[in-house]
Every structure is written in C-alpha cells, then in structure tokens.
Design an enzyme around this catalytic site. Structure first.
Site, PDB file in Angstrom:
ATOM      1  N   ALA D  50       0.869  -1.171   0.000  1.00  0.00           N
ATOM      2  CA  ALA D  50       0.000   0.000   0.000  1.00  0.00           C
ATOM      3  C   ALA D  50       0.904   1.220   0.000  1.00  0.00           C
ATOM      4  O   ALA D  50       0.975   1.970   0.961  1.00  0.00           O
ATOM      5  CB  ALA D  50      -0.909  -0.031   1.229  1.00  0.00           C
ATOM      6  N   GLU D  51       1.619   1.392  -1.109  1.00  0.00           N
ATOM      7  CA  GLU D  51       2.621   2.458  -1.189  1.00  0.00           C
ATOM      8  C   GLU D  51       1.996   3.830  -1.005  1.00  0.00           C
ATOM      9  O   GLU D  51       2.661   4.763  -0.540  1.00  0.00           O
ATOM     10  CB  GLU D  51       3.374   2.378  -2.521  1.00  0.00           C
ATOM     11  N   PHE D  77       6.056   1.484  -8.620  1.00  0.00           N
ATOM     12  CA  PHE D  77       5.079   1.297  -7.547  1.00  0.00           C
ATOM     13  C   PHE D  77       4.688   2.619  -6.889  1.00  0.00           C
ATOM     14  O   PHE D  77       3.743   2.660  -6.107  1.00  0.00           O
ATOM     15  CB  PHE D  77       5.613   0.314  -6.497  1.00  0.00           C
ATOM     16  N   HIS D 120       7.752  -2.446 -15.515  1.00  0.00           N
ATOM     17  CA  HIS D 120       8.846  -2.510 -14.553  1.00  0.00           C
ATOM     18  C   HIS D 120      10.143  -1.899 -15.073  1.00  0.00           C
ATOM     19  O   HIS D 120      11.215  -2.204 -14.549  1.00  0.00           O
ATOM     20  CB  HIS D 120       9.094  -3.954 -14.121  1.00  0.00           C
TER      21      HIS D 120
HETATM   22  C1  TPP Z   1       1.941  -1.678  -6.455  1.00  0.00           C
HETATM   23  C2  TPP Z   1       3.009  -2.727  -6.373  1.00  0.00           C
HETATM   24  N1  TPP Z   1       3.806  -2.787  -5.287  1.00  0.00           N
HETATM   25  C3  TPP Z   1       4.772  -3.732  -5.189  1.00  0.00           C
HETATM   26  C4  TPP Z   1       4.958  -4.658  -6.188  1.00  0.00           C
HETATM   27  C5  TPP Z   1       6.064  -5.725  -6.068  1.00  0.00           C
HETATM   28  N2  TPP Z   1       5.444  -7.041  -5.904  1.00  0.00           N
HETATM   29  C6  TPP Z   1       5.280  -7.890  -6.934  1.00  0.00           C
HETATM   30  S1  TPP Z   1       4.459  -9.290  -6.500  1.00  0.00           S
HETATM   31  C7  TPP Z   1       4.361  -8.791  -4.886  1.00  0.00           C
HETATM   32  C8  TPP Z   1       3.678  -9.658  -3.868  1.00  0.00           C
HETATM   33  C9  TPP Z   1       2.260  -9.904  -4.251  1.00  0.00           C
HETATM   34  O1  TPP Z   1       1.633 -10.690  -3.291  1.00  0.00           O
HETATM   35  P1  TPP Z   1       0.210 -11.298  -3.547  1.00  0.00           P
HETATM   36  O2  TPP Z   1      -0.730 -10.215  -3.995  1.00  0.00           O
HETATM   37  O3  TPP Z   1      -0.196 -12.045  -2.325  1.00  0.00           O
HETATM   38  O4  TPP Z   1       0.384 -12.271  -4.784  1.00  0.00           O
HETATM   39  P2  TPP Z   1       1.289 -13.604  -4.848  1.00  0.00           P
HETATM   40  O5  TPP Z   1       2.645 -13.190  -5.288  1.00  0.00           O
HETATM   41  O6  TPP Z   1       1.274 -14.235  -3.507  1.00  0.00           O
HETATM   42  O7  TPP Z   1       0.613 -14.444  -5.882  1.00  0.00           O
HETATM   43  C10 TPP Z   1       4.942  -7.547  -4.721  1.00  0.00           C
HETATM   44  C11 TPP Z   1       5.029  -6.806  -3.437  1.00  0.00           C
HETATM   45  C12 TPP Z   1       4.118  -4.542  -7.322  1.00  0.00           C
HETATM   46  N3  TPP Z   1       4.256  -5.374  -8.378  1.00  0.00           N
HETATM   47  N4  TPP Z   1       3.144  -3.598  -7.383  1.00  0.00           N
END
Ligand code: TPP
Ligand code: TPP
Ligand code: MG
Ligand code: MG
Lengths: 322, 318, 322, 318
Positions: D50-51, D77, D120
């Site tokens: 939650a940036e 992000f 990205h």
């Molecule tokens: C807005 C944003 N913040 C940070 C990231 C970096 N990031 C990529 S995947 C991830 C974790 C995502 O977790 P979840 O929603 O539980 O999905 P999962 O990877 O477990 O399938 C993060 C923090 C991003 N892609 N987008």
C-alpha cells in the site's frame, strides 16, 4: 450440480498442463532462454482451473504477475505463451510483454498484470461492459492476499456492489506476499470477511480442492448472470515455490509450513479422488495424460525456438493503434 | 457565425458523439446534468469519489469494445488514478503487442487564476508527455475544443483532454455544421515575421493581446498554438521559427521539464532551425512554485500578456 | 462519565463560534473579500466539537476541504483563520493556503486538505508517530461519507488495525458528497459496518448530539491510549448549506430532507438540553455568549482587514525549508 | 581505497544515518534484512502493499518530528502514491506557509535493461521535476549515492532518490570516513574541451566509455553529471557548454519533456551560453516508447556508448 468425470479429467489435464508448462518455463529461465522474471503458479492450479471451468469462452478474466495458470485455464495456446516467454514475434504480445503481460482478448483473457492490485479496476470495467452488453457475461478478477490490502480493492468492491456488476473477485490467499505473511499484512484472519462491508457475499473455499472451487465459482457465476451482483471468493492455497524463479530469490516461509502444504497438493488430490472413490482414472490413463501434456509443452518450446525474434525496429510499433 | 462558450462547445462534442455512437458512455463524480437528461443514468453515471477505479474501469470497458469518457474534473483528482494512467493505460496497447484497441477519453480541467491554491491549481500536462502511449490535447478556443474532442473520442487510443479553467466561459465562433480537427496539427493563430510565440491554452489569448501591443511598437509577432501536445506538430513550430528566428514559449505551467522545455528543445535540436535562431529562446511560464491562494501572490506567479510582451522585447534586444 | 455543565457550555461556545465564524466567512466570500471557495461546516458542529473536546492539546487531528469547524474545535485562533481567508500575511499560512489549507501544527491541527480522502494516510502516519513517541498521544482523522469509498480509506484502516495505531477515524456521514448521495455511492447503509472487515470496533453515533459524540470519542480515545488500536466512528449528520458558498453552487438534495434535518440542529439541541432538564443556561446567558462570539468574529474580521497582503515576491518563499 | 557496490553504499548511508538520528525510520514492503537486524521491526517496518498509505504516512510522521524513509522499491510502484506525492508532499510546506518541516526520503529504483517490460522499466523523474517542492537526486556512482543519500536524509524537505537498477552491482571507491555531498552540485566526471555530454545515472558510465573511443578519434569530451535533478546545477552545465560550444544530453528516459529537455533548455535559454553554441544541442535518449520485453527490442530502445558516440560525431560535424 454434478461434475461429470469427463469434466473432472479435463480439469486435471489443465492443472497438470499449468504445472508442466511452468516447470519447463522455470528450467528455461534458469538456463537463460527466458528473461526478466518468472513467477510460478505451481501449487495453486486448482484456483484458476476451478474458476475458469465455471466460465464460458465469452466471459472475461484478468490476472496478476503470476499469470500463466489463468491463461492456460482460460484456454490460451501454449505455443504462443511459450513464444512470448522466449521473446519471439509469434508470442502473444510479439515479444513486447513477456511473462508478466500475456493476454489473449480473443478468449477473454484480459492480461497478466505486473502491478499488485492493478487488475481490479480494469476487470470492474469489463464487468460494467458485460452489464451494458446485456448478454449475461461475467468478469473474473484473480488477485493475491497482498493485493487485497491495496486501495483499488476497496474502490472496485464498492462500485461493483453499488451497480450489481457481474464480477467474481477471487482472492488467491497463498498466505504470503513475497516475504510478508498475510498474518502480518492483513488485519483479519479471512479476507472474505471484508465482503460484508460491501453488502455482498464473501465465501471461503479450500483453494486446493478444484471441485469445491468449481462449485463455489459456479454459484457466484449464476448470481452474477442473474443480475445479483458480485461475490468475493477467498481461496486458501499455497505456492510450492519461491516468489520468483530467480536463483537469488529469498524465501521467508517456514520449511514446516511449506512441507505441510506440499502434502495438500491439488493435483495429487484430484488424481486420488478420480482414482479412488470413482475409479475414473487408472494409472495408465494418468500416465498417458501426463505424457501428452509433456509433449504439448515440448512442442511449445520447439515452436518458440523455431520462431524468429522480432526485428529491432518493431520496438517502434504499437505505441498507438491507428 | 454563432458564438458559444468553451464549456458549451465541449458539451456539444460529447452530446454529438454520444448520439453518433452507442458505445460511448460517461463516468464521473456527479454526472453532468445535460448528458444525464439526454442519455440516462446508465450511459452517464455518477460515481463514488474513486477516480482510480473509474480510470481503470475505462481500460477494461474499452478493451471490451466500448468508448468510455472519464471526466476527472480537475486534473488534481487524476493523481489518485496515476497507476492506472502510467502503468496501465499508456502501456497496455503496446505491452500486449497491439492485439486490442483502448479508445478512451480522459478529461481534466487545468490551470489557475481561481484563487483555489496549490492543490486545485495545476497544469501538469508535461508529466504525461514523458510517458509514451497517451495522446493529449490542450485546446484554446471553443472551435478547437469541440473539433479536437470529437476526434479524441473517435481516436482508438487513450487521449487526455486538458481544458483550461480560465477558458470555460470564453466565447468564440463555432459552426452549426459538424466538423472535426485532426489531432497533431498546430494552428497559427496570428501570422508575423519577427518572433514566434508558441503559446498554450489560455496563454494563446494573452499572446494575441501582447502581439497587439507589440505591433504598435513595430514588432510583428507570430502566435502558434500547438493544440495537441502528443503528437506534437514540431514541423509547424520549427517552420515558424525558421521564418522569425526568435522563440518565446508561453505556458501557464512551471518551466522545469515542462511542455515549454520540450517545445524549446524541439526547436533548438533541429540543426536547420537552430541555424536560423537569432537569439536564445525564452520561456515565459509560471514561477516554479506551488500556486498560492492570495490574489497578490497568485497574480505574481502566472505569466500574462505583460510578461509575454516583456519577454518578446528581451528576445528582440538580443 | 459525566460531562460537567461547564464543559457543556464550553462545547456550546465552540459550536456557536464555528457557526458564526462561517456565517461571516460566507458573507464576506459572497461580498468578494474572501476568494476561491468556502465550504461551510454549519450543521455538523457537534462532530468536531464532540470529538475534539475528548482530546488533549498534544493530540493531533487532520481535516478536509470543510475544515473551519475542526480548526475552531481544536483551538485555533480566529484572527489568524480569518486573516488566512482574507489572504493576508498574518494568516495561518501567510495567505498561501486559504480556506482549504488552514493548519496549525502548534495545536495539533495537521491541516485542512483539498483532496477527498487525502488526510487518511497522513493522519495514520501521525498515529504511527504517536505510537513511536510513546507518550499516549492520539491522532484523529475527520473525513466524509464520500471519502469513505476511496482507496486510501482501506489502506489506512488495514495498516492502523495491523499495528494497533492510536487513531480515531471519524466519518462525518452527512448523506451527500456534492450532489451524489451516500445511498448511491456507498454500498452499505452504515459505513461503520466496514470496521468489522478490519477487525476493529465500528461505532455509529448521532452526529448532531454533541454529548453522545463526546462519549463515543472518549471511549475510542481511551482504547487508543491503552494501545488497543483504532476505532471507526460514523457520525450521522447533515450540512445545512449547499456544498460550497458559491452563488452558482447546485444542490441535489430534496427540500424535505433539508427541512427535516434543520429541525435536528445540534446547537439548538444542546441549548435545549442545557436550558431544560438541567437549567444550566438561561436565555440571558445564552444571549451574552452569542454576543461575545459575534464580537470575537468581528474582531477577527477587523484583524484580517487591518493586516497587510503579503508582498508579491513572497510567492517565491517557502517552496523549500532551509 | 576500498571498493563497494552502489547497493552497498546506499545501505551504508541508511545505516549510518539511522545510527546517528533516532528519528529516522524506514517503511517498505519487505523491510531490508540488514536494517531489520540492526534496528528492529519497530524502526524498520515491513508493510502491506500500500505504497500510497506509506507515502502519506511519511508526511504525517515528518510533520510530527520524525524523518521517515520510504522505499518504494521500483519507481513503478510509486504511481499508486502519486496523490500523496503531487498533491500533498510537494505542496504541504508551501501551502501551510512554511510553518512546519517535512523531512522525508522517498527512494525508488529506475531504469531498464532487465527484460522486465514496460511496467517494470521506467525512468520517469521528469514527471516529478515539473512539480515544485520536491528535491531529487540521481546518483551515478557508489561514492555519490552514499554522500547524496546522507544529505538527503538530513535535508528538511521531501527528497526523492532515484537509483539506477543497472548500477546496483557497479563497484567504486568509497572512503571509510564519513562524508556527505551537498544537493545541487553537478560533478564533472571527465574534463574535455570539444563537446559537453551531460549524462544521467547509468549513462555517465556509457558517456565515459564513449569519451575514450572519441579521444582516439581526436575528440575531447567533457562529461558532466548533474547528480541532483532538483535543484539543478545549471551554472556548472552552462559553464561547460560555454567552454566546449557543443551539448549532448544522454538519458535513459524518453526525450519528450524529459530531464534532457530541461537541461537542453537551461543551456539554450541562457543568452551568454547560447552565444557560445557552435551546433544544435542533441538528446541521446531512449526511444519514445514503452519498454519492450524481448532483448532484441529492449536493446534497440535504450541509448548506450555507441549511440552517444554517434551523437557526438553528428554534433561535431555541424
Ligand atoms: C503496487 C506494487 N507494489 C509492489 C509490487 C512488487 N510485488 C510484486 S508481486 C508482490 C507480492 C504480491 O503478493 P500477492 O498479492 O499475495 O500475490 P502472490 O505473489 O502471492 O501471488 C509484490 C510486493 C508490485 N508489483 N506492485
Ligand atoms: C480525489 C478528489 N476527487 C474529487 C474532489 C472534488 N470534491 C471536493 S469535495 C467533494 C465531495 C466530498 O464529499 P464528502 O467526502 O462526503 O465530504 P462533504 O463535502 O460531504 O463534507 C468532491 C467530490 C476532490 N476534492 N478530491
Ligand atoms: Mg500471496
Ligand atoms: Mg458528505
């Protein structure tokens, strides 16, 4: 509603296809043929397959950074998927997207998305489109436990509830968002609890039981098609692998937790189910199915390797539609 | 020809395009009454205050064959939707290999002079210009806003229409007959031979006023209105400067990395045009500060006809 | 917990001060002495006063576009408020902010904010600061029903709940966000319902009853100071006036609805309460209090008018702290 | 002197400043392990994704006397936090009349070359430059990143540190002793007399490589690294161009309304510097497209030493 043995075997085939496709993608990534990043869905196949098998081709879905499973489950072509991973011009995105951006609008797959929670508003717009089209179409959003703490979740749920949009919000709670646990990041035990705050149904389901996922999704689809609005479905599941396939990828998860979940493998479970009670799949059939899938994956790799790289100047195309 | 306001001209564009094409629909907080009255609350929806959701919903609906219009109202409010703009709308056609079109019109008012202080007085179009994948218009007259908006709604890409707050009540000639103005064509609002003023939005009119004053001083000013920021009609601007040899860029935004910097650079980096330059180009922009509330402060911050005229005199003196 | 008659009279004085201040601000706005936009809080005074009277000076609050009431309730100086509205250098923001941006960090008033839902993350950071300071401080966020549908609400509630931050989220549900009703925009009848989705208490209170608001706020403050985390408090209230004081401002609200709510005026109510059952305020006292307030407002206007405009070049100051 | 990586140098800056000042704390998704280990999970918090909330929380905490560091990780992000950046952080000190300080460090990685595709791979610093009220650094070496980050953490304003992805593993000399580098001072990374290359971040090193090649061709290149984008050290850049008479700006971002446009305009709009220009200035930037995934495409999009050298030859030929 009974799920026929044929349909169950088809679900198994799709789940195993996801797994074999990704195992290969991971190998080829580590070998350097696939670039950037690969996030594997392995362990969570029952969610994508359980939900998508409750949909029609015309229905639409949107995915996440962990998108291969949703693509395969919605009926994407392995050749074009693999070619995209290989960065070839025959790939779904002509090599412009890679693993995090595979889409196939022809089959209602509105794309993987590299932004956590990035799909929620987009799919809600697809839900609005479906409502305006008036043909009973449904839109499905897959997202993670991590995404559920981000603002767009809230805005989408509230609007979809207000307008009774035909949307399924499917949260894949695999207990972790990178190295942060849902226990730390989400202030309630069950994300589905939040549905009540929008006045919509919130359902918790064992996300490793494809038949249960299918049943729950089918009910939500029926509600949506009937104009009764959205449903929040929380699938409790787990990824077998680290967050990405990068050799340097960290993993904060306790080994015991991983081991415990490996035992709940969704594919093993469906195989046992089909082999056991129903006797609908013998060892030879299962072996043959697996061989066929391995061949299909192998052919996809061959297709990718035989495809040309895009011309460098193609980088200038597709900025705008004309 | 009949005279209507800038605001009215925009409304006409929307009305005509919604009549023409059933797939056009409109989302905003507090849907505009005339559109609601004609098209109903299913096509003209009042939404919760969640501009991020609306912006993303437009992408989804566009990918399904619709032509959404999202009125952010003040540009200020689109910053809650920036992820959907930057990471999704601007890139989605490209990163999916062009497989689907995303025809969307995003609309925002820009500018200051309304004593609404920093948050509600912004002209941040250059922030969007650095992205690739968004078209952008910035019309300065009722005629232009109507013709450009119609093209923007028909365009198969996400287009942002930035519309100046100060111009909402500005009146000008707009024909009864249907017309469109293609995106990407600058308009020479006044011909002249001594100096080129590239002016944006409200400053087009200030530049024209300055040109009158300067004409009396014997300085013959050409006023070029780009009208579209992306794609920018660099060639019309360069041709003007090759003729006059001098460039002023007038913008209600701050100068730093602004549209004004881009326009100045498009001129100077072109060797043929550079060779014609008789003086250093000059930006006449807002001061590089947030916009203050108090009238004495706000008026000090913005460029106007006097500051433009002073800029021209300085450039002529070089 | 008893609220002493003195304290009740002090609450009344603050509520009436807000009202008289804004009536005057509106007049001077229409007359052209105050610029930009003015959003009046009139009708909702019991919320700001009920909550702020449960706080200490060191506690911090954040406000909205409709911010005068919160300023006065937290103890801001009317002179500097009015001077800010008049755009003078003696104003709280030296004339840079105007009505939508009055702040006084010395009294813990972290500012009005022109962005709907803009204060939620900021005050959550103040809550984190209070927790890290470890002195038992509390942070309070005022926001509207309209703001409650925006993403930052969700993110802030989840984080504050996770970390048990000492924050009160006070939603002023005045049933409308400009010309859109909460019934259209919010998918549930009571916004407080949403608290359950974060695992925190959600309380609904009659926002026109200052004593009730005070009681509910005091409980939430005690919880927060005790380290038990945030509370969502929904105050049902109503604005007496249109969204802004612009002569052209539209108003979609049904006249009967407005009329019904005018009868529930929070100031009348407290006056009746003090005059009636308790006999704690006679007509003469109330008249004298009102006169005093009118004088105070008049002096604020005189202060503002006697103050200089900032020098034009002051526009260049304060971009950066040095 | 010891050699450490750019990433390590950044970590040292954080560690030293957190030791030095108790009010410094750190929020990000997945808090960095070395900081968590030393300072604990109360000062180094792993957050939900939650940036936007984190970015706003920094403002609130800073207004209460703390010095928050928010690591957005990829710049991508931060677009979910844009309202907090544009409408709050950049304006709050000004619109409240300077009554309180908001010392905040926001941190983001920028750039491409990692085959991570459009979302990205971004270098959108110019979007923030057009705002007034944010300082910005863009260091190119381990030495610079450490010294600038330490100044940024001590600065009483919101500062964004943009750190190039391609440089994370780049090694360079960093002294053991404490030092800081003031914001707003450009650094001449190589002296020369024929042409000035103003290069940003990773492209500083590509420009230095190009300079070697060009030296063999008899072209003497000066490489200027602004290091800080806001405030920009225009005078050092202009002085260099007054000496060489020629300007190339090399940037990993697209050109349109980019930092490159601003730098070119700072040079050309200054009459004294303009008078010294022997050729049109030139931008050597990324193509104005979203960044594609496939290596052949991505490599085509970005500038590098060869494209810089070609640009210099073109400018010398004019
Ligand atoms: C807005 C944003 N913040 C940070 C990231 C970096 N990031 C990529 S995947 C991830 C974790 C995502 O977790 P979840 O929603 O539980 O999905 P999962 O990877 O477990 O399938 C993060 C923090 C991003 N892609 N987008
Ligand atoms: C992000 C954003 N979108 C739109 C607006 C325009 N706007 C100002 S006030 C308002 C209504 C707010 O309603 P609510 O939160 O209920 O507060 P109230 O005005 O009722 O006190 C709107 C839409 C804004 N300021 N910020
Ligand atoms: Mg997860
Ligand atoms: Mg309201």
């Amino acid at each position: 509603m009974e799920i026929t043995p044929e349909k169950q075997r088809e679900m198994l085939r799709l789940m195993q296809t996801i797994r074999r496709f990704e195992e290969r993608a991971s190998d080829d990534y580590v070998a350097g043929d696939i670039h950037g990043v690969v996030h594997c869905y392995i362990g969570e196949e029952a969610v994508a397959v359980g939900v998508c098998s409750a949909l029609e081709r015309e229905d639409r879905i949107i995915s996440t950074h962990r998108g291969h499973g949703h693509c395969v489950a919605k009926g994407a072509d392995l050749n074009r998927m693999m070619a995209e991973l290989y960065g070839r011009e025959t790939g779904y995105c002509k090599g412009k997207g890679g693993s995090m951006h595979i889409a196939d609008f022809n089959i209602g797959m509105l794309g993987a998305n590299g932004i956590v929670c990035g799909g929620l508003s987009i799919i809600t717009g697809a839900g609005l489109a479906a409502q305006m089209e008036g043909k009973g179409g449904v839109a499905v959003c897959f997202f993670g436990d991590g995404a559920s703490s981000a603002g767009p979740f809230h805005e989408a749920m509230n609007i979809a509830a207000n307008w009774k949009l035909p949307v399924l919000y499917v949260v894949e709670n695999n207990l972790w968002a990178m190295d942060t646990s849902a226990a730390e990041a989400v202030s309630v035990a069950d994300i589905a609890t939040r549905a009540a705050g929008y006045g919509i149904p919130g359902v918790i389901v064992d996300g490793n039981d494809v038949l249960e996922v299918h049943r729950v999704a089918s009910e939500a689809v029926a509600r949506a098609r009937a104009g009764e609005g959205p449903t929040l479905i929380e699938c409790k599941t787990y990824r077998h692998r680290r967050h990405t396939e990068r050799p340097t990828q960290s993993d904060a998860r306790p080994p015991e937790e991983i081991a415990a979940w490996m035992k709940k493998d969704p594919i093993d479970r469906l195989v046992a189910h089909l082999q056991g009670q129903q006797g609908q799949l013998n060892e030879a059939e299962w072996g043959a199915m697996n061989d066929e899938i391995m061949n299909e994956v192998e052919r996809a790799v061959e297709f990718a390797k035989a495809s040309a790289f895009p011309k460098p100047e193609a980088a200038l195309d597709d900025v705008f539609a004309d | 020809m009949r005279q209507i306001t800038y605001a009215q001209a925009g409304l006409e564009a929307f009305t005509e395009e919604m009549r023409r094409d059933d797939t056009v629909f409109h989302l905003s907080t507090d849907g505009p009454k005339p559109l609601v009255d004609e098209f109903g609350t299913s096509r003209v929806r009042s939404t919760p205050i969640a501009e991020g959701a609306l912006t993303g919903m437009a992408i989804g609906a566009a990918g399904c064959g619709f032509r959404p219009i999202i009125d952010w109202r003040m540009v200020t409010f689109c910053f809650v939707a920036m992820d959907q703009i930057v990471n999704q709308a601007s890139k989605i056609h490209y990163m999916f290999g062009g497989q689907t079109k995303f025809p969307i019109l995003y609309r925002a008012s820009v500018g200051g002079g309304t004593r609404l202080a920093a948050q509600h007085s912004q002209s941040p179009y250059s922030m969007f210009m650095n992205l690739a994948g968004l078209k952008m218009i910035l019309p300065s007259t009722p005629y232009d806003v109507k013709g450009l908006l119609k093209s923007a709604i028909r365009d198969d890409n996400p287009v942002i229409s930035f519309e100046s707050t100060r111009l909402q009540t500005f009146e000008g000639e707009v024909p009864d007959e249907e017309y469109t103005i293609p995106l990407g064509q600058a308009d020479i609002k006044r011909e002249g031979k001594d100096v080129t003023i590239v002016a944006l939005a409200w400053l087009v009119h200030e530049a024209l006023a300055a040109a009158e004053t300067l004409a009396a001083e014997g300085i013959d000013v050409e006023v070029v209105d780009p009208r579209t920021l992306v794609p920018m009609d660099a060639e019309t601007i360069r041709a003007s400067v090759r003729k006059t040899g001098r460039l002023i860029v007038a913008d209600e935004a701050g100068p730093t990395a602004g549209a004004s910097a881009e326009i100045a650079t498009l001129v100077t980096e072109d060797p043929a045009t550079f060779a014609c330059l008789k003086a250093a180009p000059k930006r006449v922009c807002a001061l590089q500060v947030p916009i203050p509330y108090s009238p004495v402060l706000e008026d000090h911050v913005f460029p106007d006809r006097d500051k433009i005229a002073a800029g021209v005199r300085a450039v002529m003196a070089n």
